[in-house]
Design a protein around this motif. Structure first.
Motif, PDB file in Angstrom:
ATOM      1  N   UNK A  24       2.417   6.356  -7.104  1.00 53.83           N
ATOM      2  CA  UNK A  24       1.378   7.128  -7.784  1.00 53.83           C
ATOM      3  C   UNK A  24       1.745   8.606  -7.816  1.00 53.83           C
ATOM      4  N   UNK A  25       2.350   9.087  -6.749  1.00 56.80           N
ATOM      5  CA  UNK A  25       2.690  10.507  -6.657  1.00 56.80           C
ATOM      6  C   UNK A  25       4.050  10.840  -7.280  1.00 56.80           C
ATOM      7  N   UNK A  26       5.031   9.943  -7.121  1.00 58.94           N
ATOM      8  CA  UNK A  26       6.418  10.297  -7.445  1.00 58.94           C
ATOM      9  C   UNK A  26       7.082   9.420  -8.507  1.00 58.94           C
ATOM     10  N   UNK A  27       6.304   8.666  -9.292  1.00 61.20           N
ATOM     11  CA  UNK A  27       6.927   7.841 -10.332  1.00 61.20           C
ATOM     12  C   UNK A  27       7.833   8.712 -11.211  1.00 61.20           C
ATOM     13  N   UNK A  28       8.961   8.151 -11.615  1.00 57.30           N
ATOM     14  CA  UNK A  28       9.883   8.874 -12.483  1.00 57.30           C
ATOM     15  C   UNK A  28      10.684   9.949 -11.786  1.00 57.30           C
ATOM     16  N   UNK A  63       0.819  -1.220   0.000  1.00 55.56           N
ATOM     17  CA  UNK A  63       0.000   0.000   0.000  1.00 55.56           C
ATOM     18  C   UNK A  63       0.851   1.267   0.000  1.00 55.56           C
ATOM     19  N   UNK A  64       1.855   1.344   0.859  1.00 61.31           N
ATOM     20  CA  UNK A  64       2.675   2.557   0.932  1.00 61.31           C
ATOM     21  C   UNK A  64       3.432   2.779  -0.378  1.00 61.31           C
ATOM     22  N   UNK A  65       3.889   1.704  -1.014  1.00 58.84           N
ATOM     23  CA  UNK A  65       4.555   1.858  -2.311  1.00 58.84           C
ATOM     24  C   UNK A  65       3.585   2.434  -3.334  1.00 58.84           C
ATOM     25  N   UNK A 110      13.386  -5.096   4.936  1.00 60.84           N
ATOM     26  CA  UNK A 110      12.259  -6.002   5.136  1.00 60.84           C
ATOM     27  C   UNK A 110      10.969  -5.482   4.522  1.00 60.84           C
ATOM     28  N   UNK A 111      10.962  -4.198   4.126  1.00 60.59           N
ATOM     29  CA  UNK A 111       9.765  -3.615   3.509  1.00 60.59           C
ATOM     30  C   UNK A 111      10.138  -2.334   2.772  1.00 60.59           C
ATOM     31  N   UNK A 112       9.223  -1.877   1.932  1.00 58.81           N
ATOM     32  CA  UNK A 112       9.414  -0.610   1.230  1.00 58.81           C
ATOM     33  C   UNK A 112       9.484   0.539   2.238  1.00 58.81           C
ATOM     34  N   UNK A 113       8.628   0.499   3.248  1.00 62.94           N
ATOM     35  CA  UNK A 113       8.625   1.541   4.286  1.00 62.94           C
ATOM     36  C   UNK A 113       9.979   1.610   4.979  1.00 62.94           C
TER      37      UNK A 113
END
Length: 150
Positions: free
Chosen positions: A41-45, A34-36, A133-136
């Motif tokens: 969604x906001x910061x791709x690229x 979810x956090x990814x 261990x996670x994206x966060x």
């Protein structure tokens, strides 16, 4: 240190819609954390600052958060293009989401958990190193690379 995002692929931010993220998940057959999804969604690229992460006894740098959408002009930076490039060389269950200046990929590793993927680095030699261990955890660990003396 507060995480900031700097334009890289496009001159200005180009948010991805939830539909675009869902379409990519469907194509890959996974559900992103979810956090990814919120960050992508906001910061791709875009490039995070700070962007340095630890790997083994050294460090590396996130060059760019790969794009959810496939912009024909900038396809090199898309998740699908990166996945197609590494898929034949790595175990099933690993999906790129960011790249380094040296052409390596930060990837989600779903092999041990389809609900909570770990983050690994896939090198140009297709070696795999654990990162977080996670994206966060990865986002919280980013630093500017300076060594602080006590």
């Amino acid at each position: 240190m507060t995480l900031q995002w700097i334009s890289y692929v496009w001159d200005e931010p180009r948010p991805a819609t939830s539909r675009e993220v869902e379409q990519l998940e469907h194509r890959l057959g996974i559900i992103f954390p979810k956090i990814y999804k919120e960050v992508a969604a906001q910061y791709q690229g875009m490039t995070p600052h700070p962007a340095v992460f630890n790997v083994g006894r050294g460090t590396n740098v996130i060059n760019v958060l790969l794009t959810v959408i496939e912009d024909k002009r900038w396809r090199t930076y898309s998740i699908m293009r990166a996945y197609e490039a590494v898929k034949p060389h790595i175990p099933s269950g690993i999906y790129p989401f960011a790249s380094t200046p040296g052409g390596e990929y930060l990837c989600f590793d779903y092999r041990s958990s389809p609900d909570h993927p770990k983050v690994v680095l896939v090198t140009v030699e297709m070696s795999i190193y654990p990162i977080a261990d996670s994206f966060s955890e990865l986002m919280a660990s980013l630093h500017d690379g300076r060594v602080l003396l006590a």
